[in-house]
Motif scaffolding. Structure first.
Motif, PDB file in Angstrom:
ATOM      1  N   ASP A 231      11.392  14.274 -11.458  1.00  0.00           N
ATOM      2  CA  ASP A 231       9.988  14.502 -11.804  1.00  0.00           C
ATOM      3  C   ASP A 231       9.281  15.075 -10.577  1.00  0.00           C
ATOM      4  O   ASP A 231       9.165  14.397  -9.545  1.00  0.00           O
ATOM      5  CB  ASP A 231       9.355  13.172 -12.239  1.00  0.00           C
ATOM      6  N   LEU A 232       8.819  16.325 -10.666  1.00  0.00           N
ATOM      7  CA  LEU A 232       8.204  16.973  -9.508  1.00  0.00           C
ATOM      8  C   LEU A 232       6.904  16.311  -9.083  1.00  0.00           C
ATOM      9  O   LEU A 232       6.581  16.268  -7.893  1.00  0.00           O
ATOM     10  CB  LEU A 232       7.964  18.462  -9.799  1.00  0.00           C
ATOM     11  N   ILE A 233       6.155  15.804 -10.053  1.00  0.00           N
ATOM     12  CA  ILE A 233       4.908  15.122  -9.700  1.00  0.00           C
ATOM     13  C   ILE A 233       5.221  13.879  -8.870  1.00  0.00           C
ATOM     14  O   ILE A 233       4.575  13.617  -7.838  1.00  0.00           O
ATOM     15  CB  ILE A 233       4.098  14.763 -10.959  1.00  0.00           C
ATOM     16  N   GLU A 234       6.236  13.157  -9.268  1.00  0.00           N
ATOM     17  CA  GLU A 234       6.642  11.961  -8.515  1.00  0.00           C
ATOM     18  C   GLU A 234       7.144  12.344  -7.134  1.00  0.00           C
ATOM     19  O   GLU A 234       6.857  11.660  -6.139  1.00  0.00           O
ATOM     20  CB  GLU A 234       7.742  11.235  -9.302  1.00  0.00           C
ATOM     21  N   ARG A 235       7.869  13.459  -7.067  1.00  0.00           N
ATOM     22  CA  ARG A 235       8.376  13.926  -5.765  1.00  0.00           C
ATOM     23  C   ARG A 235       7.218  14.286  -4.831  1.00  0.00           C
ATOM     24  O   ARG A 235       7.211  13.930  -3.656  1.00  0.00           O
ATOM     25  CB  ARG A 235       9.289  15.131  -5.980  1.00  0.00           C
ATOM     26  N   VAL A 236       6.229  15.010  -5.360  1.00  0.00           N
ATOM     27  CA  VAL A 236       5.063  15.380  -4.553  1.00  0.00           C
ATOM     28  C   VAL A 236       4.311  14.127  -4.120  1.00  0.00           C
ATOM     29  O   VAL A 236       3.909  13.992  -2.951  1.00  0.00           O
ATOM     30  CB  VAL A 236       4.145  16.344  -5.339  1.00  0.00           C
ATOM     31  N   SER A 237       4.133  13.196  -5.029  1.00  0.00           N
ATOM     32  CA  SER A 237       3.449  11.942  -4.691  1.00  0.00           C
ATOM     33  C   SER A 237       4.182  11.208  -3.574  1.00  0.00           C
ATOM     34  O   SER A 237       3.553  10.584  -2.711  1.00  0.00           O
ATOM     35  CB  SER A 237       3.350  11.040  -5.924  1.00  0.00           C
ATOM     36  N   GLY A 238       5.495  11.314  -3.561  1.00  0.00           N
ATOM     37  CA  GLY A 238       6.284  10.683  -2.504  1.00  0.00           C
ATOM     38  C   GLY A 238       5.946  11.220  -1.131  1.00  0.00           C
ATOM     39  O   GLY A 238       5.929  10.476  -0.139  1.00  0.00           O
ATOM     40  N   HIS A 239       5.650  12.524  -1.055  1.00  0.00           N
ATOM     41  CA  HIS A 239       5.242  13.103   0.232  1.00  0.00           C
ATOM     42  C   HIS A 239       3.924  12.484   0.713  1.00  0.00           C
ATOM     43  O   HIS A 239       3.774  12.155   1.892  1.00  0.00           O
ATOM     44  CB  HIS A 239       5.089  14.626   0.114  1.00  0.00           C
ATOM     45  N   PHE A 240       2.982  12.344  -0.200  1.00  0.00           N
ATOM     46  CA  PHE A 240       1.708  11.714   0.155  1.00  0.00           C
ATOM     47  C   PHE A 240       1.935  10.290   0.654  1.00  0.00           C
ATOM     48  O   PHE A 240       1.382   9.885   1.690  1.00  0.00           O
ATOM     49  CB  PHE A 240       0.756  11.695  -1.046  1.00  0.00           C
ATOM     50  N   LEU A 241       2.745   9.545  -0.070  1.00  0.00           N
ATOM     51  CA  LEU A 241       2.978   8.138   0.295  1.00  0.00           C
ATOM     52  C   LEU A 241       3.668   8.020   1.647  1.00  0.00           C
ATOM     53  O   LEU A 241       3.304   7.171   2.467  1.00  0.00           O
ATOM     54  CB  LEU A 241       3.796   7.449  -0.799  1.00  0.00           C
TER      55      LEU A 241
END
Length: 196
Positions: free
Chosen positions: A2-12
């Protein structure tokens, strides 16, 4: 994936490393800003260097100093050693790429100047050579590194300031480095111009 989850991981991850180092690095950043203001008030200048993304950070810092950060003020004496393609290519070709910054430090640096040395690994040979050159010229060094600080951590003098981001990911280190640069710029302006 899931790309949205992957991007969110960068923020976290970015948030987590910033929170991790906030308490540890804030006093050192304040000290570095005080050292920079002292340098500038004593007619010194800040020479900045780094490779790749760190070269961009060196340029970014110099731009904030010479132009402005968030408040209007006279330009402050700073320059990136990573910007002059003629100098970089001449030294790299005629001597060695490891000397591209140290030759400039020896030519331009004086005892009342500072070197802002940026290396995400702490092992960039040309940044290490610049630190040696700065020490020869009687200059102080403020080093921004990552991981375990690498060789740079070992060669800094007790008077130098080491701002190390203990992450293994280059992207996270660079994200904290730009935050540190902005914090330095803000603190410098606060000391010079006053502020809340």
């Amino acid at each position: 994936m899931d790309l949205i989850e992957r991007v969110s991981g960068h923020f976290l991850e970015s948030i987590a490393i910033k929170q991790q180092v906030m308490d540890e690095l804030s006093p050192a950043v304040a000290l570095a800003a005080e050292r920079m203001v002292s340098c500038l008030m004593n007619e010194g200048k800040i020479l900045a260097c780094g490779n790749g993304g760190s070269a961009a950070d060196a340029q970014h810092f110099a731009a904030e100093m010479i132009g402005r950060f968030e408040k209007e003020r006279p330009g402050l004496a700073a320059m990136s050693l990573a910007t002059d393609s003629s100098i970089l290519s001449a030294i790299g070709n005629d001597y060695d790429f490891d000397m591209i910054f140290s030759k400039q430090v020896r030519a331009l640096g004086h005892h009342n100047d500072l070197l802002l040395a940026i290396s995400t690994s702490g092992n960039s040979a040309n940044v290490i050579e610049a630190i040696y050159a700065a020490h020869e010229r009687g200059m102080g060094v403020i080093a921004l590194t990552g991981k375990d600080g690498g060789q740079i951590a070992e060669i800094l003098s007790p008077e130098d300031i080491h701002l190390n981001v203990p992450s293994l990911r280059t992207a996270r280190i660079q994200e904290v480095h730009i935050l540190l640069i902005h914090a330095l710029c803000d603190a410098i302006d606060c000391m010079l111009l006053g502020g809340e």
